[in-house]
Design an enzyme around this catalytic site. Structure first.
Site, mmCIF file in Angstrom:
data_model
loop_
_atom_site.group_PDB
_atom_site.id
_atom_site.type_symbol
_atom_site.label_atom_id
_atom_site.label_comp_id
_atom_site.label_asym_id
_atom_site.label_seq_id
_atom_site.Cartn_x
_atom_site.Cartn_y
_atom_site.Cartn_z
ATOM 1 N N GLU A 49 3.408 -6.751 6.569
ATOM 2 C CA GLU A 49 3.200 -8.136 6.970
ATOM 3 C C GLU A 49 4.442 -8.837 7.491
ATOM 4 O O GLU A 49 4.341 -9.885 8.135
ATOM 5 C CB GLU A 49 2.609 -8.911 5.784
ATOM 6 C CG GLU A 49 1.213 -8.432 5.474
ATOM 7 C CD GLU A 49 0.714 -8.817 4.095
ATOM 8 O OE1 GLU A 49 -0.127 -9.700 4.009
ATOM 9 O OE2 GLU A 49 1.167 -8.221 3.098
ATOM 10 N N GLY A 103 0.818 -1.201 0.000
ATOM 11 C CA GLY A 103 0.000 0.000 0.000
ATOM 12 C C GLY A 103 0.854 1.254 0.000
ATOM 13 O O GLY A 103 0.787 2.085 -0.905
ATOM 14 N N LYS A 163 10.172 0.070 1.364
ATOM 15 C CA LYS A 163 9.824 -1.306 0.989
ATOM 16 C C LYS A 163 8.441 -1.700 1.488
ATOM 17 O O LYS A 163 7.667 -2.291 0.756
ATOM 18 C CB LYS A 163 10.860 -2.281 1.557
ATOM 19 C CG LYS A 163 12.220 -2.270 0.869
ATOM 20 C CD LYS A 163 13.153 -3.277 1.534
ATOM 21 C CE LYS A 163 14.507 -3.350 0.844
ATOM 22 N NZ LYS A 163 15.429 -4.227 1.613
ATOM 23 N N PRO A 169 8.806 6.124 12.114
ATOM 24 C CA PRO A 169 9.259 5.035 12.993
ATOM 25 C C PRO A 169 8.216 4.628 14.036
ATOM 26 O O PRO A 169 8.125 3.457 14.380
ATOM 27 C CB PRO A 169 10.501 5.613 13.676
ATOM 28 C CG PRO A 169 10.894 6.791 12.883
ATOM 29 C CD PRO A 169 9.700 7.289 12.128
#
Ligand code: MOS
Length: 725
Positions: free
Chosen positions: A686, A534, A682, A614
């Site tokens: 998941e 996404g 990246k 973060p």
């Protein structure tokens, strides 16, 4: 779980020295401090904790009718009759829709993988699985609809069903090659025969259910010739496309919004049954209809992760160099739908070996069509591969960390492609340092604390990274602010906040000047919050739109809108192996008297590209590790083979990790950067889940000396080895 109790050290996010020297937008000033790389709380956080934001079932609406889903009680057969007379006579009832009255839908409408019989509801009298929606009762209130649904009298002609998943199933067939053919590199049999040690074991994982906090709900109505939908889903544009195809509508005629979504885990990727039934009802009744599933209906009607049964053979030399990996996973499937549980993803890329073979098999059963869930394929595949790697280390008497380090590939071991940026070794080494791995005695059953056995374990992981075609539009407003519109979905991850930072960096302005619009199919084509792609997909589109906008020198006193679509630039990305990486370390205690396993420490070191935020990224990874812990110890969808129905399809029977199960989780980042992405990112969606179950299972072996090859690691399985589950 507590995202704020994670590692105290600041995340070393941002460009490493080896990254590109210039930012993607050349020729402009440095980005403002505090855009990408800064921890910021969610934009909508205050609204969520004070209850002012609205989820799909919360939106007030005039003249709203409510649908109650009726599901089949048999696992295969035909509906003989549905007697609606009593229900229709009840107070407030507006109608009953079943296969005799439902609008005909497009039999060709498909999901992402292809045919998806989960979409074609109420089209005939066939019952393909237990819990299949067979009718919708619509009334003025949900209570009236529920009462009338209970008054329906349904009779069936039952047929024999098969819901029993087994590797030896006769109907097993090759799985569709959506992600490429099975691997077949080198001579696996010869390499295994020449190996000093060979592990040949079978690993099994059960059905798992997404269990998002918000149950599925949709509201649909017609307005000026357009179908309007408020839904909870992971990708409003893709859901709108499917809906248009299913109901023979022009895509322009469908608008789907999903402003706030209470968790997805993959279970809100598809155009769900609640939405399809709501559209049928509003089309027939010509007033707004809301369909909200109960928790039990979510279990019955919303896709789950399929059970897997995987044989892994690994051969290695005495010094720990792998000679062969042979991975043969089977997963259960419904004949109604195509789906691929791609368990061999890691097997094809994680380790160097001269021979690698994979064969993926689908076993059709009379079950609910399964679909993507929490790191689909990679997660159950990782449990098998990384357990087997631990068994190789055991047989060699070798440090399992050293075994991984010794088998780092120079290029993709199956693809032959270069790695874009591979940072697994950094994750393993830094994780080992923080976890105190060097002090580990690698022999099992050597640590005791009182009556408890103590063990540690690790797993290495990767997860595919990249971007998929999306579009975005940016409007430069005369007051110096920017409106950024992208058809993204925020399923609780903080996508709005992350994309605001990306837009601020791309436009070289403070994030306070960005107004972000998401979660609306009218905003244009966009990938979903799925496949951990996404943020990469939406950010790419925003970055391109910003680049085009900055190149313009129009009259600043008028609003200027510039849009971008990424298909073309994506097609120019050179083919490389692109993955996120992680190393997960677990410490467990095992009570030999009760078989109870408790995870005491969990540490994940991640290489996920540049970290946009973060705070949010760490929260996502910690959450992923918690779902991995939950997979390792708790989650198990159980079906009664006699009735074919779930026996634990609710939160009383389906165990998920709760606060007391999760004492301390740390997630942190190694410096990383993805050269194939304009923002260097990246994806964190998941990968937190993927390696965790194997790390925990390996720690349980270290504590007890017994391998756990079947998930979840229930107390009865720890107490006593059982040949069958
Ligand atoms: Mo994720 S299971 O691709 O939503």
């Amino acid at each position: 779980m507590n995202a704020f109790s994670t590692s105290a050290s600041p995340a070393p996010a941002g460009h490493p020295a080896s990254g590109p020297a210039t930012a993607p937008l050349a020729g402009t000033a440095e980005p403002p401090p505090g855009a990408v790389g800064t921890a910021r709380p969610r934009i909508e956080g205050a609204g969520k904790v004070t209850g002012s934001v609205r989820y799909a079932a919360d939106e007030p609406m005039r003249d709203l009718a409510h649908g109650w889903v009726v599901t089949s009680t048999v696992s295969r057969g035909r509906i003989r009759d549905i007697d609606t007379s009593a229900a229709l006579a009840m107070p407030g009832v507006l109608g009953v829709i079943d296969h005799r009255t439902a609008p005909r839908v497009n039999p060709q409408a498909a999901g992402f993988f292809g045919t998806d019989g989960g979409l074609q509801l109420l089209q005939d009298e066939t019952v393909p699985h237990a819990g299949r929606p067979i009718a919708l009762v619509v009334a003025e209130t949900p209570e009236q609809a529920r009462a009338a649904a209970l008054a329906l009298s349904v009779s069936y002609d039952e047929e024999p069903h098969d819901t029993d998943f087994s590797l030896d199933h006769l109907a097993a067939r090759p799985a569709l090659p959506l992600f490429g053919e099975d691997a077949n590199v080198g001579d696996v049999d010869a390499e295994l025969a020449a190996s000093a040690v060979v592990v040949d074991e079978r690993y099994r994982t059960p059905e798992e259910h997404g269990s998002a906090m918000e149950p599925h709900s949709a509201t649909a109505w017609w307005e000026d010739g357009r179908l309007q939908v408020i839904d909870c889903n992971q990708g409003p544009f893709l859901v709108a496309q499917t809906l248009a195809a299913l109901f023979f509508l022009d895509p322009e005629q469908v608008r789907v919004r999903a402003e706030h979504v209470g968790g997805g885990f993959g279970s809100k990727t598809l155009c769900g049954p609640h939405l399809i039934l709501a559209v049928m009802a509003t089309t027939l009744l010509r007033r707004p209809v809301r369909v909200t599933l109960t928790r039990s209906q979510v279990f019955q009607t919303i896709s789950m992760r399929p059970a897997t049964d995987q044989r892994v053979r690994i051969g290695a030399d005495a010094d720990g160099r792998l000679r062969a990996i042979d991975h043969t996973p089977a997963f259960e499937l419904s004949p109604l739908a195509e789906y691929l549980e791609y368990c061999t993803e890691l097997t094809k890329t994680l380790y160097a070996a001269p021979a690698i073979r994979t064969r993926l098999t689908a076993v059709p059963l009379d079950i609910l069509p399964p679909y993507s869930l929490r790191g689909p394929g990679a997660t159950p595949g990782s449990f098998a591969l990384e357990s087997a790697m631990d068994e190789v280390a055991e047989r060699l008497g070798m440090d399992p960390l050293e075994l991984r380090l010794r088998n780092e590939p120079a290029v993709g071991p199956v693809s032959g492609l270069p790695f874009s940026r591979r940072n697994l070794v950094a994750c393993l080494r830094e994780g080992a340092r923080r976890f105190g791995w060097a002090a580990r005695d690698h022999r099992p059953r050597t640590r005791r604390e009182g009556h408890l056995l103590v063990g540690t374990g690790l797993a290495a992981t990767s997860f595919g990274a990249g971007a998929l075609p999306s579009s975005a539009a940016i409007t430069a407003e005369p007051d110096g602010t920017y409106t950024v519109a992208v058809g993204a979905s925020d399923i609780g991850t903080g996508a709005r906040t992350a994309l605001t930072a990306v837009a601020a960096e791309a436009l070289r302005v403070d994030p306070g000047r960005i107004r972000i619009l998401i979660a609306d199919s009218d905003l244009g084509p966009a990938w979903s919050a799925g496949g951990s792609r996404g943020t990469t997909s939406w950010s790419w589109a925003i970055t391109e739109a910003a680049r085009k906008l900055l190149a313009r020198s129009d009259d600043p006193t008028r609003p200027l809108t510039v849009s971008a679509e990424t298909s073309e630039s994506l097609s120019r990305v050179p083919p490389k192996e692109r993955h996120s990486y992680s190393a997960v370390f677990a410490e467990v205690t095992v009570d030999p008297a009760t078989g109870e396993v408790r995870v005491r420490r969990l540490l994940g070191m991640f290489a996920v590209g540049r970290v946009v935020n973060p705070l949010l990224a760490r929260s996502q990874l910690v959450g992923g590790m918690v779902t991995g812990l939950s997979m390792a110890l708790h989650e198990e969808g159980v079906r009664d083979p006699v009735t074919g129905r779930h026996v634990n399809g609710d939160f009383a029977g389906y165990h998920i990790a709760a606060h007391a199960d999760v004492p301390d989780v740390e997630a942190d980042f190694v410096p990383d950067y993805e050269p194939g992405d304009p923002s260097g990112i990246k994806g964190v969606g998941e990968i937190g889940t993927v390696g965790t179950a194997a790390a925990i299972a390996n720690a349980v072996w270290h504590a007890t000396g017994r391998r756990q090859r079947i998930l979840p690691i229930r107390p009865d399985r720890v107490l006593e080895e059982r040949p069958e589950w």
